[in-house]
Design an enzyme around this catalytic site. Structure first.
Site, PDB file in Angstrom:
ATOM      1  NE  ARG A  34     -14.025   3.820   5.786  1.00 55.32           N
ATOM      2  CZ  ARG A  34     -13.871   2.505   5.968  1.00 55.32           C
ATOM      3  NH1 ARG A  34     -13.464   2.055   7.146  1.00 55.32           N
ATOM      4  NH2 ARG A  34     -14.100   1.661   4.989  1.00 55.32           N
TER       5      ARG A  34
ATOM      6  CB  CYS B 236      -6.534   0.900   2.405  1.00 57.46           C
ATOM      7  SG  CYS B 236      -7.714  -0.424   2.701  1.00 57.46           S
TER       8      CYS B 236
ATOM      9  CG  ASN C 154      -2.215  -0.814   0.899  1.00 60.31           C
ATOM     10  OD1 ASN C 154      -2.386  -1.356  -0.188  1.00 60.31           O
ATOM     11  ND2 ASN C 154      -3.101  -0.910   1.867  1.00 60.31           N
TER      12      ASN C 154
END
Length: 449
Positions: free
Chosen positions: A325, A258, A206
């Site tokens: 989010r 994430c 990520n």
């Protein structure tokens, strides 16, 4: 295989449903009994294309059930997947309270050998903590496995059923083989490693993708100053197999549950072992600043924003999800209101979620379709690249507006589309299209009116 997934958020619900789709006996467990009741009524608490149909199908076939009762769900399972939230603490670290609580409850409910598999994103060493917690509370044998997830909201079903790779972290060859066998119907690209490496793979993946996004956005900002087109630059870079085209789309930065959480957590993980992750700190800084380029372009084209009416298209952090989010829209709409602008906004599915977390929701005028969100506006800002926006006639959009300024934060439109509509168009890292505004042509005269 009999499986239990603890937590029915994106990861737990999609994973559980997909594993039932390939023939496993799945229980999805959650403490939120209201959510369980909704699922048992056929209502899906998240927006994910295709998910509702798969739930209905596999419930009908008897392979999928939803429950709030932990003990029977643990007792009947061969493998238990931890899919609970690990929200960020104020210092950026992952909050492991839900993980630790679930580990305790699993241990107390065990009735024999179990595989405890962690799909939640957790810091390096967390699975060792899970092992310690469980071993102190149960006499039964068990193995702990780390199986990081790599789902993308909006394409989570495809990512689950057709994964790029499966990472299995464990020190047990027997558990590794059982989990590998479970995943073989999905892919043969299965890598077995130690637990701590598996935990790090998730964060490193990520963080690298976030780095690609911030890098191309920095290139885009330079392109605007030197007259280059970042779309062509990214395409040229992407043809290099060492680089690849993915995550080289310039825009207003990443959001969601994430990338922001995981980049900050990895910075904290590094800090905990006395290492300063300078590169990743810069990635986060660039991303946070990138969204405010929308405000810069608005000020440049309109001058002062007080009293101006600004339309906003898109509230979700990306298309095909209702997740808001860390959405750039939160910061951008907040900044618009702070400067005295009037805001009217539209999103195909995320409006309710946005209202629920945005403190100034009552100061925004909410619209039910994109044309109404553009009506009588001095400028329009596209913040999420929903397919619905791509297919609209810009001529119709321009006709609804008071002024013809379009800030495209996702580089959705071509110059040909813009020229047909006579819009003053500003994208990210691409040459300016359309005529100059009165303010741009002569800002002194503009303020002197």
């Amino acid at each position: 295989m009999k499986l239990t997934f603890i937590g029915t958020g994106y990861v737990g619900l999609v994973s559980g449903v997909c594993f039932s789709e390939i023939g496993n006996d799945v229980t999805c467990l959650d403490k939120d009994l209201g959510k369980i009741e909704r699922l048992n009524r056929g209502e899906v608490p998240i927006y994910e294309p295709g998910l509702q149909e798969l739930i209905a199908k596999n419930r009908e076939l008897g392979r999928l059930r939803f429950s709030g009762e932990l003990t029977p769900a643990v007792e009947r399972a061969e493998a238990i997947f931890l899919c609970v939230g690990t929200p960020p603490l104020p210092n950026g670290e992952a909050n492991l309270a839900f993980i630790e609580q679930a580990a305790q409850e699993i241990a107390l409910a065990m009735n024999g050998y179990k595989i405890i598999a962690t799909k939640s994103t957790v810091p390096v060493g967390t699975n060792d903590r899970i092992r310690d917690i469980v071993s102190k509370l149960t006499p039964h044998p068990f193995d702990v496995v780390s199986i990081p997830e790599f789902l993308r909201e909006g394409s989570a079903i495809a990512d689950t059923l057709h994964p790029d790779r499966i990472i299995i972290g464990t020190d047990s060859p027997e558990a590794a083989e059982k989990i590998a066998e479970l995943h073989r119907p999905l892919t043969d690209r299965i890598m077995v490693t130690d637990v701590r490496s598996a935990e790090m793979i998730k964060y490193a993946s990520n963080a690298f993708l976030a780095t690609k996004i911030s890098f191309i956005n920095e290139i885009a900002n330079i392109c605007e100053k030197v007259g280059a087109d970042v779309t062509d630059v990214a395409k040229g870079m992407g043809h290099d197999r060492r680089i690849g085209p993915s995550f080289l789309q310039a825009g207003i930065g990443y959001g969601g549950s994430c990338f922001p959480k995981d980049t900050n957590a990895l910075i904290q993980i590094a800090g905990n072992v006395d290492y300063e992750f300078k590169l990743l700190k810069s990635v986060v800084e660039v991303n946070q600043g990138q969204r405010f380029n929308v405000m810069t372009k608005l000020r440049h084209s309109l001058g002062e924003l007080g009293g101006k009416r600004i339309g906003v298209w898109g509230l979700a952090f990306k298309p095909d999800t209702d997740d808001v989010r860390e959405s750039p829209a939160l910061d951008i709409i907040g900044a618009l209101l702070a400067e005295g602008a009037e805001v009217q906004a539209y999103d195909p599915v995320a409006t309710a979620n946005f209202k629920a977390i945005f403190d100034q929701a009552d100061e925004v005028e909410w619209r039910d379709d994109p044309i109404e969100a553009a009506r009588d506006c001095d400028a329009l800002c596209l913040l999420t690249d929903w397919a619905e926006f791509k297919s609209l006639s810009l001529t119709e959009v321009q006709a609804a507006m008071r002024q013809n300024i379009l800030i495209d934060g996702r580089n959705v439109y071509t110059s040909e589309q813009v020229d047909e509509a006579d819009l003053r168009y500003y994208s990210v890292g691409r040459p300016h299209v359309g005529s100059l505004s009165q303010f741009e042509a002569d800002p002194i005269a503009f303020y002197g009116r």
